[in-house]
Design a protein around this motif. Structure first.
Motif, PDB file in Angstrom:
ATOM      1  N   LEU A 139       0.822  -1.214   0.000  1.00 10.10           N
ATOM      2  CA  LEU A 139       0.000   0.000   0.000  1.00 10.10           C
ATOM      3  C   LEU A 139       0.852   1.257   0.000  1.00 10.10           C
ATOM      4  CD1 LEU A 139      -2.841  -1.073   2.430  1.00 10.10           C
ATOM      5  CD2 LEU A 139      -2.864  -1.010  -0.057  1.00 10.10           C
ATOM      6  N   MET A 140       0.491   2.165  -0.889  1.00  9.89           N
ATOM      7  CA  MET A 140       1.177   3.446  -1.023  1.00  9.89           C
ATOM      8  C   MET A 140       0.265   4.545  -0.475  1.00  9.89           C
ATOM      9  SD  MET A 140       3.915   2.449  -2.672  1.00  9.89           S
ATOM     10  CE  MET A 140       4.596   4.040  -2.970  1.00  9.89           C
ATOM     11  N   SER A 141       0.825   5.427   0.313  1.00  6.45           N
ATOM     12  CA  SER A 141       0.073   6.561   0.846  1.00  6.45           C
ATOM     13  C   SER A 141       0.568   7.837   0.174  1.00  6.45           C
ATOM     14  CB  SER A 141       0.275   6.649   2.356  1.00  6.45           C
ATOM     15  OG  SER A 141       1.653   6.896   2.627  1.00  6.45           O
ATOM     16  N   LEU A 142       0.031   8.956   0.605  1.00  8.55           N
ATOM     17  CA  LEU A 142       0.570  10.240   0.175  1.00  8.55           C
ATOM     18  C   LEU A 142       1.628  10.665   1.181  1.00  8.55           C
ATOM     19  CD1 LEU A 142      -2.695  12.081  -0.911  1.00  8.55           C
ATOM     20  CD2 LEU A 142      -0.910  11.136  -2.387  1.00  8.55           C
ATOM     21  N   PRO A 143       2.756  11.188   0.723  1.00  9.15           N
ATOM     22  CA  PRO A 143       3.841  11.534   1.652  1.00  9.15           C
ATOM     23  C   PRO A 143       3.479  12.723   2.541  1.00  9.15           C
ATOM     24  CG  PRO A 143       4.385  12.249  -0.563  1.00  9.15           C
ATOM     25  CD  PRO A 143       3.109  11.476  -0.670  1.00  9.15           C
ATOM     26  N   CYS A 144       3.894  12.651   3.798  1.00 12.94           N
ATOM     27  CA  CYS A 144       3.558  13.704   4.759  1.00 12.94           C
ATOM     28  C   CYS A 144       4.219  15.037   4.423  1.00 12.94           C
ATOM     29  CB  CYS A 144       3.935  13.269   6.170  1.00 12.94           C
ATOM     30  SG  CYS A 144       5.699  12.968   6.392  1.00 12.94           S
ATOM     31  N   ASN A 145       5.258  15.016   3.595  1.00 14.10           N
ATOM     32  CA  ASN A 145       5.917  16.280   3.239  1.00 14.10           C
ATOM     33  C   ASN A 145       5.345  16.894   1.961  1.00 14.10           C
ATOM     34  OD1 ASN A 145       6.949  14.344   1.534  1.00 14.10           O
ATOM     35  ND2 ASN A 145       9.073  15.026   1.692  1.00 14.10           N
ATOM     36  N   GLU A 146       4.260  16.334   1.430  1.00 15.62           N
ATOM     37  CA  GLU A 146       3.621  16.904   0.247  1.00 15.62           C
ATOM     38  C   GLU A 146       2.848  18.163   0.662  1.00 15.62           C
ATOM     39  OE1 GLU A 146       2.335  18.225  -2.985  1.00 15.62           O
ATOM     40  OE2 GLU A 146       3.667  16.489  -3.076  1.00 15.62           O
ATOM     41  N   ILE A 147       3.259  19.314   0.148  1.00 16.50           N
ATOM     42  CA  ILE A 147       2.683  20.601   0.544  1.00 16.50           C
ATOM     43  C   ILE A 147       1.182  20.656   0.299  1.00 16.50           C
ATOM     44  CG2 ILE A 147       2.704  23.079   0.044  1.00 16.50           C
ATOM     45  CD1 ILE A 147       5.743  22.761  -0.460  1.00 16.50           C
ATOM     46  N   GLY A 156      -8.260  15.440   0.344  1.00 16.88           N
ATOM     47  CA  GLY A 156      -6.870  15.057   0.532  1.00 16.88           C
ATOM     48  C   GLY A 156      -6.651  14.465   1.909  1.00 16.88           C
ATOM     49  N   THR A 157      -6.118  13.242   1.960  1.00 18.06           N
ATOM     50  CA  THR A 157      -5.824  12.586   3.235  1.00 18.06           C
ATOM     51  C   THR A 157      -4.497  11.854   3.106  1.00 18.06           C
ATOM     52  OG1 THR A 157      -6.660  10.339   2.892  1.00 18.06           O
ATOM     53  CG2 THR A 157      -8.313  12.042   3.337  1.00 18.06           C
ATOM     54  N   ASP A 166     -19.364  18.435  -3.399  1.00 18.41           N
ATOM     55  CA  ASP A 166     -20.240  19.518  -2.944  1.00 18.41           C
ATOM     56  C   ASP A 166     -20.969  20.186  -4.112  1.00 18.41           C
ATOM     57  OD1 ASP A 166     -21.448  20.975  -0.950  1.00 18.41           O
ATOM     58  OD2 ASP A 166     -19.889  22.520  -0.903  1.00 18.41           O
ATOM     59  N   ASN A 167     -21.633  19.377  -4.925  1.00 15.53           N
ATOM     60  CA  ASN A 167     -22.380  19.828  -6.118  1.00 15.53           C
ATOM     61  C   ASN A 167     -21.492  20.388  -7.222  1.00 15.53           C
ATOM     62  OD1 ASN A 167     -24.894  19.123  -4.968  1.00 15.53           O
ATOM     63  ND2 ASN A 167     -24.896  21.038  -3.821  1.00 15.53           N
ATOM     64  N   ASP A 168     -20.188  20.128  -7.173  1.00 15.11           N
ATOM     65  CA  ASP A 168     -19.265  20.602  -8.200  1.00 15.11           C
ATOM     66  C   ASP A 168     -18.247  19.498  -8.466  1.00 15.11           C
ATOM     67  OD1 ASP A 168     -17.620  21.935  -9.946  1.00 15.11           O
ATOM     68  OD2 ASP A 168     -16.895  23.394  -8.495  1.00 15.11           O
ATOM     69  N   THR A 169     -18.228  18.974  -9.677  1.00 14.90           N
ATOM     70  CA  THR A 169     -17.333  17.856  -9.967  1.00 14.90           C
ATOM     71  C   THR A 169     -15.914  18.306 -10.305  1.00 14.90           C
ATOM     72  OG1 THR A 169     -18.038  17.847 -12.271  1.00 14.90           O
ATOM     73  CG2 THR A 169     -19.192  16.351 -10.764  1.00 14.90           C
ATOM     74  N   GLU A 170     -15.662  19.601 -10.416  1.00 15.39           N
ATOM     75  CA  GLU A 170     -14.308  20.067 -10.735  1.00 15.39           C
ATOM     76  C   GLU A 170     -13.379  19.878  -9.550  1.00 15.39           C
ATOM     77  OE1 GLU A 170     -13.282  20.896 -13.769  1.00 15.39           O
ATOM     78  OE2 GLU A 170     -15.326  20.369 -14.344  1.00 15.39           O
ATOM     79  N   LEU A 171     -12.193  19.379  -9.827  1.00 16.51           N
ATOM     80  CA  LEU A 171     -11.194  19.178  -8.784  1.00 16.51           C
ATOM     81  C   LEU A 171     -10.474  20.492  -8.504  1.00 16.51           C
ATOM     82  CD1 LEU A 171      -9.532  15.894 -10.095  1.00 16.51           C
ATOM     83  CD2 LEU A 171     -11.461  16.097  -8.534  1.00 16.51           C
ATOM     84  N   THR A 172     -10.122  20.714  -7.237  1.00 12.64           N
ATOM     85  CA  THR A 172      -9.297  21.871  -6.907  1.00 12.64           C
ATOM     86  C   THR A 172      -7.863  21.586  -7.347  1.00 12.64           C
ATOM     87  OG1 THR A 172      -8.634  21.083  -4.710  1.00 12.64           O
ATOM     88  CG2 THR A 172     -10.734  22.328  -4.860  1.00 12.64           C
ATOM     89  N   GLU A 173      -7.035  22.599  -7.369  1.00  6.37           N
ATOM     90  CA  GLU A 173      -5.631  22.411  -7.748  1.00  6.37           C
ATOM     91  C   GLU A 173      -4.915  21.485  -6.762  1.00  6.37           C
ATOM     92  OE1 GLU A 173      -4.194  23.225 -10.664  1.00  6.37           O
ATOM     93  OE2 GLU A 173      -6.251  23.808 -11.142  1.00  6.37           O
ATOM     94  N   HIS A 174      -5.244  21.597  -5.477  1.00  2.79           N
ATOM     95  CA  HIS A 174      -4.635  20.700  -4.489  1.00  2.79           C
ATOM     96  C   HIS A 174      -5.062  19.256  -4.725  1.00  2.79           C
ATOM     97  CE1 HIS A 174      -4.057  24.360  -1.739  1.00  2.79           C
ATOM     98  NE2 HIS A 174      -2.850  23.910  -2.048  1.00  2.79           N
ATOM     99  N   GLU A 175      -6.349  19.059  -5.010  1.00  5.98           N
ATOM    100  CA  GLU A 175      -6.840  17.710  -5.263  1.00  5.98           C
ATOM    101  C   GLU A 175      -6.180  17.108  -6.503  1.00  5.98           C
ATOM    102  OE1 GLU A 175     -11.290  18.268  -3.293  1.00  5.98           O
ATOM    103  OE2 GLU A 175     -11.004  18.601  -5.444  1.00  5.98           O
ATOM    104  N   LYS A 176      -6.028  17.913  -7.552  1.00  5.80           N
ATOM    105  CA  LYS A 176      -5.343  17.434  -8.766  1.00  5.80           C
ATOM    106  C   LYS A 176      -3.906  17.040  -8.447  1.00  5.80           C
ATOM    107  CE  LYS A 176      -7.893  20.284 -12.073  1.00  5.80           C
ATOM    108  NZ  LYS A 176      -7.769  21.431 -13.006  1.00  5.80           N
ATOM    109  N   ARG A 177      -3.244  17.878  -7.688  1.00  8.51           N
ATOM    110  CA  ARG A 177      -1.844  17.625  -7.337  1.00  8.51           C
ATOM    111  C   ARG A 177      -1.701  16.307  -6.563  1.00  8.51           C
ATOM    112  NH1 ARG A 177       3.538  17.685  -8.053  1.00  8.51           N
ATOM    113  NH2 ARG A 177       4.565  17.408  -6.058  1.00  8.51           N
ATOM    114  N   LEU A 178      -2.594  16.074  -5.613  1.00 10.08           N
ATOM    115  CA  LEU A 178      -2.500  14.861  -4.803  1.00 10.08           C
ATOM    116  C   LEU A 178      -2.765  13.612  -5.642  1.00 10.08           C
ATOM    117  CD1 LEU A 178      -4.154  16.189  -1.533  1.00 10.08           C
ATOM    118  CD2 LEU A 178      -1.712  15.774  -1.965  1.00 10.08           C
TER     119      LEU A 178
END
Length: 196
Positions: A139-147, A156-157, A166-178
């Motif tokens: 299992l791979m997680s997201l690294p704790c040092n990812e800004i 993001g977790t 929340d009624n909007d399917t567009e991803l935020t820039e942070h969500e895309k990055r993760l």
């Protein structure tokens, strides 16, 4: 080429958008290929599933897709803190792969989308990890040092990328990055394991 299977179920498109971003992360790594697959919807009335070819989007996954992949990203919308029944139905049919050990030692990660904050993202991610652990996946997680993980005010977790629709399917820039980071990590890990 290291083939990373991005296997997901998406009803309203949010999880599919995440899968595409994970694919971009995979393909940012030289020698890695993203393969997007989905699963058919399962009827709530009976066990009949949808037609064998989807109207649009990714093709339906087969057990061979799992057997031949070098890594896996597994995604689902959150349904009451758990993965969608359609994805669970597909995973329940992977017993033959468990007996053969076909997925053992391959890297895997999970991702989800919810309709609201605190909608059960982390429990959904954890529930998707359970069958992957039974298959012996790494299992791979997201690294704790990812800004982006520290700065996000939406999805993001540490357990994996998530999205708050929340009624909007567009991803935020942070969500895309993760999503991108998970794809990149899976690809790099799969290539490193193949080199051994």
């Amino acid at each position: 080429m290291a083939k990373i299977l991005i296997l997901y179920y998406s009803r309203d498109g949010s999880t599919a958008r995440m899968a595409q971003q994970i694919g971009r992360g995979v393909e940012s790594v030289a020698g890695a290929e993203a393969v997007l697959r989905t699963v058919p919807e399962v009827s709530a009335v009976c066990e009949k599933i949808a037609d064998s070819i989807p109207d649009a989007g990714a093709s339906y996954a087969t057990l061979q897709d799992l057997e031949t992949c070098d890594g896996l990203a597994l995604g689902s919308p959150t349904h009451f803190g758990n993965m969608a029944a359609s994805l669970k139905h597909f995973l329940d049919g992977t017993t033959a792969l468990w007996f053969s050990g076909a997925l053992s030692g391959k890297p895997a990660g999970v991702f989800t989308s919810t309709g609201s904050m605190h909608g059960g993202q982390e429990t959904t991610l954890l529930s998707m990890m359970l069958p992957l652990m039974h298959h012996g996946m790494l299992l791979m997680s997201l690294p704790c040092n990812e800004i982006a993980l520290r700065e996000t005010v939406s999805g993001g977790t540490p357990y994996g990328p998530s999205h708050v629709a929340d009624n909007d399917t567009e991803l935020t820039e942070h969500e895309k990055r993760l999503c991108w980071v998970l794809g990149e990590r899976l690809a790099k890990t799969a290539l490193a394991l193949r080199a051994k």
